[in-house]
Design a protein around this motif. Structure first.
Motif, PDB file in Angstrom:
ATOM      1  N   ARG A  10      -8.798   0.711  -0.052  1.00  0.00           N
ATOM      2  CA  ARG A  10      -7.896   0.469  -1.176  1.00  0.00           C
ATOM      3  C   ARG A  10      -6.486   0.371  -0.653  1.00  0.00           C
ATOM      4  NH1 ARG A  10      -9.343   5.438  -4.545  1.00  0.00           N
ATOM      5  NH2 ARG A  10      -9.010   3.874  -6.110  1.00  0.00           N
ATOM      6  N   LEU A  11      -5.636  -0.270  -1.456  1.00  0.00           N
ATOM      7  CA  LEU A  11      -4.243  -0.425  -1.088  1.00  0.00           C
ATOM      8  C   LEU A  11      -3.407  -0.394  -2.354  1.00  0.00           C
ATOM      9  CD1 LEU A  11      -2.138  -1.195   1.144  1.00  0.00           C
ATOM     10  CD2 LEU A  11      -2.534  -3.559   0.469  1.00  0.00           C
ATOM     11  N   TYR A  12      -2.383   0.424  -2.354  1.00  0.00           N
ATOM     12  CA  TYR A  12      -1.400   0.442  -3.430  1.00  0.00           C
ATOM     13  C   TYR A  12      -0.138  -0.144  -2.826  1.00  0.00           C
ATOM     14  CZ  TYR A  12       2.001   2.264  -6.789  1.00  0.00           C
ATOM     15  OH  TYR A  12       3.014   2.390  -7.709  1.00  0.00           O
ATOM     16  N   GLY A  13       0.309  -1.274  -3.339  1.00  0.00           N
ATOM     17  CA  GLY A  13       1.459  -1.897  -2.703  1.00  0.00           C
ATOM     18  C   GLY A  13       2.161  -2.900  -3.577  1.00  0.00           C
ATOM     19  N   GLY A  14       3.260  -3.380  -3.043  1.00  0.00           N
ATOM     20  CA  GLY A  14       4.097  -4.337  -3.739  1.00  0.00           C
ATOM     21  C   GLY A  14       5.549  -4.010  -3.476  1.00  0.00           C
ATOM     22  N   GLY A  15       6.393  -4.345  -4.433  1.00  0.00           N
ATOM     23  CA  GLY A  15       7.811  -4.134  -4.215  1.00  0.00           C
ATOM     24  C   GLY A  15       8.567  -3.653  -5.427  1.00  0.00           C
ATOM     25  N   ILE A  70       6.308  -1.539  -0.330  1.00  0.00           N
ATOM     26  CA  ILE A  70       5.430  -0.376  -0.273  1.00  0.00           C
ATOM     27  C   ILE A  70       4.014  -0.810   0.086  1.00  0.00           C
ATOM     28  CG2 ILE A  70       4.354   1.457  -1.675  1.00  0.00           C
ATOM     29  CD1 ILE A  70       7.362   1.875  -1.279  1.00  0.00           C
ATOM     30  N   ALA A  71       3.376  -0.072   0.991  1.00  0.00           N
ATOM     31  CA  ALA A  71       1.955  -0.237   1.292  1.00  0.00           C
ATOM     32  C   ALA A  71       1.395   1.166   1.519  1.00  0.00           C
ATOM     33  CB  ALA A  71       1.735  -1.100   2.521  1.00  0.00           C
ATOM     34  N   PHE A  72       0.532   1.589   0.634  1.00  0.00           N
ATOM     35  CA  PHE A  72      -0.045   2.938   0.696  1.00  0.00           C
ATOM     36  C   PHE A  72      -1.554   2.831   0.671  1.00  0.00           C
ATOM     37  CE2 PHE A  72      -1.415   6.826  -1.680  1.00  0.00           C
ATOM     38  CZ  PHE A  72      -1.120   7.733  -0.681  1.00  0.00           C
ATOM     39  N   THR A  73      -2.216   3.478   1.620  1.00  0.00           N
ATOM     40  CA  THR A  73      -3.676   3.360   1.720  1.00  0.00           C
ATOM     41  C   THR A  73      -4.422   4.510   1.050  1.00  0.00           C
ATOM     42  OG1 THR A  73      -3.583   4.391   3.909  1.00  0.00           O
ATOM     43  CG2 THR A  73      -3.590   1.978   3.825  1.00  0.00           C
ATOM     44  N   GLY A  74      -3.711   5.347   0.332  1.00  0.00           N
ATOM     45  CA  GLY A  74      -4.365   6.440  -0.392  1.00  0.00           C
ATOM     46  C   GLY A  74      -4.677   6.037  -1.824  1.00  0.00           C
ATOM     47  N   GLU A  77      -3.264   7.003  -7.809  1.00  0.00           N
ATOM     48  CA  GLU A  77      -2.528   8.086  -8.459  1.00  0.00           C
ATOM     49  C   GLU A  77      -1.531   8.725  -7.493  1.00  0.00           C
ATOM     50  OE1 GLU A  77      -5.985   8.120  -8.198  1.00  0.00           O
ATOM     51  OE2 GLU A  77      -6.265   7.080 -10.104  1.00  0.00           O
ATOM     52  N   ASP A  78      -1.920   8.910  -6.244  1.00  0.00           N
ATOM     53  CA  ASP A  78      -1.016   9.481  -5.245  1.00  0.00           C
ATOM     54  C   ASP A  78       0.122   8.512  -4.938  1.00  0.00           C
ATOM     55  OD1 ASP A  78      -2.680  11.673  -5.183  1.00  0.00           O
ATOM     56  OD2 ASP A  78      -3.505  11.242  -3.194  1.00  0.00           O
ATOM     57  N   GLY A  79      -0.192   7.230  -4.861  1.00  0.00           N
ATOM     58  CA  GLY A  79       0.839   6.224  -4.623  1.00  0.00           C
ATOM     59  C   GLY A  79       1.876   6.219  -5.734  1.00  0.00           C
ATOM     60  N   MET A  94      13.008  -6.070 -10.910  1.00  0.00           N
ATOM     61  CA  MET A  94      11.600  -6.443 -11.011  1.00  0.00           C
ATOM     62  C   MET A  94      10.783  -5.430 -10.211  1.00  0.00           C
ATOM     63  SD  MET A  94       9.908 -10.191 -10.221  1.00  0.00           S
ATOM     64  CE  MET A  94      10.371 -10.258  -8.517  1.00  0.00           C
ATOM     65  N   GLU A  95       9.516  -5.304 -10.574  1.00  0.00           N
ATOM     66  CA  GLU A  95       8.595  -4.434  -9.842  1.00  0.00           C
ATOM     67  C   GLU A  95       7.251  -5.137  -9.751  1.00  0.00           C
ATOM     68  OE1 GLU A  95       6.372  -0.179 -10.496  1.00  0.00           O
ATOM     69  OE2 GLU A  95       8.510  -0.284 -10.953  1.00  0.00           O
ATOM     70  N   THR A  96       6.642  -5.090  -8.552  1.00  0.00           N
ATOM     71  CA  THR A  96       5.347  -5.750  -8.354  1.00  0.00           C
ATOM     72  C   THR A  96       4.289  -4.797  -7.805  1.00  0.00           C
ATOM     73  OG1 THR A  96       5.957  -6.491  -6.125  1.00  0.00           O
ATOM     74  CG2 THR A  96       6.449  -8.004  -7.959  1.00  0.00           C
ATOM     75  N   LEU A  97       4.481  -3.492  -7.963  1.00  0.00           N
ATOM     76  CA  LEU A  97       3.502  -2.537  -7.445  1.00  0.00           C
ATOM     77  C   LEU A  97       2.194  -2.640  -8.221  1.00  0.00           C
ATOM     78  CD1 LEU A  97       5.806   0.539  -6.890  1.00  0.00           C
ATOM     79  CD2 LEU A  97       4.704  -0.835  -5.139  1.00  0.00           C
ATOM     80  N   SER A  98       1.099  -2.670  -7.481  1.00  0.00           N
ATOM     81  CA  SER A  98      -0.230  -2.749  -8.087  1.00  0.00           C
ATOM     82  C   SER A  98      -1.250  -2.299  -7.040  1.00  0.00           C
ATOM     83  CB  SER A  98      -0.529  -4.184  -8.552  1.00  0.00           C
ATOM     84  OG  SER A  98      -0.607  -5.055  -7.450  1.00  0.00           O
ATOM     85  N   GLU A  99      -2.504  -2.496  -7.337  1.00  0.00           N
ATOM     86  CA  GLU A  99      -3.581  -2.169  -6.405  1.00  0.00           C
ATOM     87  C   GLU A  99      -4.329  -3.458  -6.060  1.00  0.00           C
ATOM     88  OE1 GLU A  99      -6.521   1.608  -5.846  1.00  0.00           O
ATOM     89  OE2 GLU A  99      -6.412   0.727  -7.823  1.00  0.00           O
TER      90      GLU A  99
END
Length: 135
Positions: A10-15, A70-74, A77-79, A94-99
């Motif tokens: 899994r990856l939680y990421g974006g900007g 941002i790139a988080f591999t946990g 919810e933790d991201g 703007m925000e583009t954070l997603s999974e």
């Protein structure tokens, strides 16, 4: 230095995109934040001068923007919890954070589809880097 391949499930990421008017406080807050996150959290900041041109999507034309990547591999919810302090820095354009699926991880940097000149400087003392792009 040792490199190894690890499975990424899994990856939680974006900007997070901030107007440059928040620049000095943003960079200081970002650097402080990087000292508090686990190794599974990877991030960087770029200062991007968007040209005032019709080809640039709204709301970016003519603005200098800090793009916190941002790139988080946990777990998601933790991201979300780990990124919360960044959201408190100031209003975001703007925000583009997603999974996203890992196959779309290259979208995190939101690089333009055409070549452009740029310069970068890095500071690895606190899991941080700062890149500056020039149009």
């Amino acid at each position: 230095m040792r490199f190894d391949l690890v499975p990424v499930t899994r990856l939680y990421g974006g900007g997070l995109f901030f107007d440059s008017e928040h620049g000095p406080g943003l960079v200081e807050a970002y650097v402080e934040w990087t000292a508090t996150v686990p190794k599974a959290m990877n991030s960087s900041v770029a200062l991007i001068p968007f040209p005032d041109h019709p080809s640039v999507p709204e709301p970016m034309p003519g603005r200098y923007v800090y793009h916190v990547r941002i790139a988080f591999t946990g777990p998601l919810e933790d991201g979300e919890r780990l990124v919360r302090p960044l959201r408190l820095i100031g209003p975001r354009i703007m925000e583009t954070l997603s999974e996203p699926p890992y196959s779309q991880s290259s979208s995190i940097h939101d690089d333009p589809p055409v070549a452009m000149s740029w310069a970068a400087g890095h500071d690895v003392t606190a899991h941080a880097s700062l890149a500056v792009q020039f149009s």
